[in-house]
Motif scaffolding. Structure first.
Motif: not given
Length: 322
Positions: A78-80, A84-88, A102-108
């Motif tokens: 789920e985390a992955a 990957l969804g945020l990257l896309a 960007e901030t959500a990606l960095a936090k996760i």
């Protein structure tokens, strides 16, 4: 999962995935009795996580909606998937806010287990996407959520909008739906200022306020089709009409609605009506279709087609030493 803290966290994970389970069902999953489940729920409340318990034989537990998201309990997959969804989304424009993705990606990424973080980083560093990155501003989350709620509940909104020149306006608007197309968010519906169906870009909406007034959308309304038609009808420098020697089915398959409108002619061919800012690009598109065609207008397009043919002929006749 013998430690009470582990079971308490497991209860939180279950409540996020399956809200409404009864005390007996939760007790079975956690391998404890119903009284212990109540104790675990109380611990979550003490931690500031709003757990609701419905009384009665068939009463269940659920997380009460609050102003903050409760802590998320994600499995590795789920985390992955989220990362990957945020990257896309960052690449395609399917995001909201200027820095939220960007901030959500960095936090996760910071809280991922080391092994999983390395695997996700490997994908991020080696992933190649065929589409070009989308530039430009993203819509505000507040406007997007307000419009989504208004479309679902069929409620009017007041928009504070700026057009492409930056001219501000206030509009009463009945949103029929949201559409994401080619890296942009759009909404389409009835604009009471003009009395017509209009399409607005969400990144140009400064604010959206939900009204009490309801509305009923027209029967058979298709927001996606409406947005595509609106984009195809944006005024450009040149209006183009070309007769294509092909079938209407094939033309619709090959020519997207944003490129132009196609209709059948009396002799079984297809009439393409389009708008273009630069006619040299239109000439390239027509040549790329691979069908015989007749330019009805403008005359300048015929000139561009001949110029393209001359360039292609010259390039093909050029001898290259190897």
């Amino acid at each position: 999962m013998d430690h009470p803290v582990s079971r308490t966290l497991a209860l939180l994970e279950i409540l996020q995935a399956r809200p409404g389970l009864t005390g007996a069902e939760l007790a079975e999953r956690l391998e404890v009795d119903a009284r212990t489940v109540r104790r675990y729920a109380t611990r979550l409340v003490d931690l500031g996580i709003p757990v609701q318990a419905e009384r009665g034989r068939y009463g269940g537990y659920r997380l009460m909606p609050g102003f903050r998201l409760p802590p998320l309990m994600l499995t590795g997959d789920e985390a992955a998937s989220v990362v990957l969804g945020l990257l896309a989304g960052r690449r395609s424009g399917l995001s909201v806010g200027e820095q939220a993705g960007e901030t959500a990606l960095a936090k996760i990424q910071r809280v991922l287990p080391p092994e999983l973080r390395e695997r996700v980083a490997a994908v991020e560093q080696t992933l190649g996407l065929t589409g070009a990155p989308v530039g430009g501003p993203s819509p505000a989350a507040a406007a997007l959520f307000t419009l989504a709620e208004a479309a679902r509940r069929r409620r009017r909104v007041r928009l504070d909008y700026r057009d492409r020149e930056g001219t501000p306006s206030e509009r009463e608007f009945d949103p029929y739906g949201l559409v994401f197309h080619s890296g942009r968010w759009y909404t389409t519906g009835l604009d009471h200022r003009s009395g017509e169906q209009r399409t607005f870009r969400l990144d140009r909406i400064r604010s959206a306020e939900l009204r009490e007034t309801g509305f009923e959308p027209p029967a058979g309304v298709d927001p996606v089709q409406r947005v595509l038609e609106s984009l195809a009808s944006v005024p450009w420098t040149h209006e183009v009409e070309v007769v294509l020697t092909t079938t209407l089915v094939e033309a619709r398959r090959r020519i997207p609605p944003t490129a132009g409108a196609v209709t059948a002619t009396d002799d079984g061919r297809v009439l393409l009506r389009a708008r273009a800012q630069q006619l040299d690009g239109m000439a390239v598109m027509l040549a790329g279709l691979g069908w015989p065609f007749t330019v009805l207008r403008p005359d300048e397009l015929r000139v561009e087609v001949r110029a393209l043919a001359a360039r292609l002929t010259g390039w093909s006749d050029t001898e290259v030493s190897v």
